[in-house]
Write a protein that holds these residues in place. Sequence first.
Motif, PDB file in Angstrom:
ATOM      1  N   ALA A  29       0.853  -1.190   0.000  1.00 43.15           N
ATOM      2  CA  ALA A  29       0.000   0.000   0.000  1.00 43.15           C
ATOM      3  C   ALA A  29       0.887   1.238   0.000  1.00 43.15           C
ATOM      4  N   ILE A  30       0.537   2.190  -0.862  1.00 43.35           N
ATOM      5  CA  ILE A  30       1.267   3.450  -0.954  1.00 43.35           C
ATOM      6  C   ILE A  30       0.291   4.581  -0.653  1.00 43.35           C
ATOM      7  N   ASN A  31       0.611   5.397   0.345  1.00 47.62           N
ATOM      8  CA  ASN A  31      -0.245   6.519   0.718  1.00 47.62           C
ATOM      9  C   ASN A  31       0.260   7.793   0.062  1.00 47.62           C
ATOM     10  N   ASP A  32      -0.662   8.529  -0.506  1.00 47.29           N
ATOM     11  CA  ASP A  32      -0.333   9.802  -1.145  1.00 47.29           C
ATOM     12  C   ASP A  32      -1.189  10.883  -0.494  1.00 47.29           C
ATOM     13  N   ARG A  33      -0.551  11.899   0.049  1.00 49.51           N
ATOM     14  CA  ARG A  33      -1.267  13.016   0.675  1.00 49.51           C
ATOM     15  C   ARG A  33      -1.079  14.261  -0.179  1.00 49.51           C
ATOM     16  N   TYR A  34      -2.158  15.010  -0.318  1.00 50.12           N
ATOM     17  CA  TYR A  34      -2.077  16.232  -1.111  1.00 50.12           C
ATOM     18  C   TYR A  34      -3.137  17.215  -0.645  1.00 50.12           C
ATOM     19  N   THR A  35      -2.995  18.454  -1.091  1.00 52.99           N
ATOM     20  CA  THR A  35      -3.952  19.509  -0.787  1.00 52.99           C
ATOM     21  C   THR A  35      -4.603  19.953  -2.086  1.00 52.99           C
ATOM     22  N   THR A  36      -5.927  20.037  -2.078  1.00 50.63           N
ATOM     23  CA  THR A  36      -6.656  20.471  -3.276  1.00 50.63           C
ATOM     24  C   THR A  36      -6.506  21.986  -3.451  1.00 50.63           C
ATOM     25  N   LYS A  37      -6.953  22.484  -4.587  1.00 54.02           N
ATOM     26  CA  LYS A  37      -6.900  23.931  -4.835  1.00 54.02           C
ATOM     27  C   LYS A  37      -7.741  24.701  -3.825  1.00 54.02           C
ATOM     28  N   GLN A  38      -8.754  24.036  -3.269  1.00 53.27           N
ATOM     29  CA  GLN A  38      -9.612  24.668  -2.260  1.00 53.27           C
ATOM     30  C   GLN A  38      -9.007  24.590  -0.858  1.00 53.27           C
TER      31      GLN A  38
END
Length: 132
Positions: A29-38
């Motif tokens: 399992a690979i976790n990817d965290r990100y922030t949306t434009k909002q």
Amino acid sequence: MNTIIGRVTKNAEIKILKNDKQVVNFSVAINDRYTTKQGERREQTTYYNCSYWINAKIAEYLTKGTLVELSGRTSSNAWIGKDGEIKSGLNFHTSNIKLHGGGKKLEMQVNRNEKPQKNNAFAEDTDDDLPF
């Protein structure tokens, strides 16, 4: 060639084929965290079904929770499930495995008083008791 880093989701299994070849099957399992434009924080987990044909002895170290760095080739497949729904999956045909620790086997090794071997340049730079 691709490289992925993730955690093993369950203990690896060795499958013996008709011609006595052995393959180690495991998933990562690979976790990817990100922030949306909002500005919303999101997390997405991607799962890979992995196979390793080179040496089945590695299976004892590929235990649930172990952090691994894999090199190899990515592929995908699709099928129709028993429920009639379309399913899909990602596969990773692994050619190289680097263990970064965290699984149950490493704890078990310490309990059996086995002396780990350090042949990894990175392992020599730390005080970790890793078996490679």
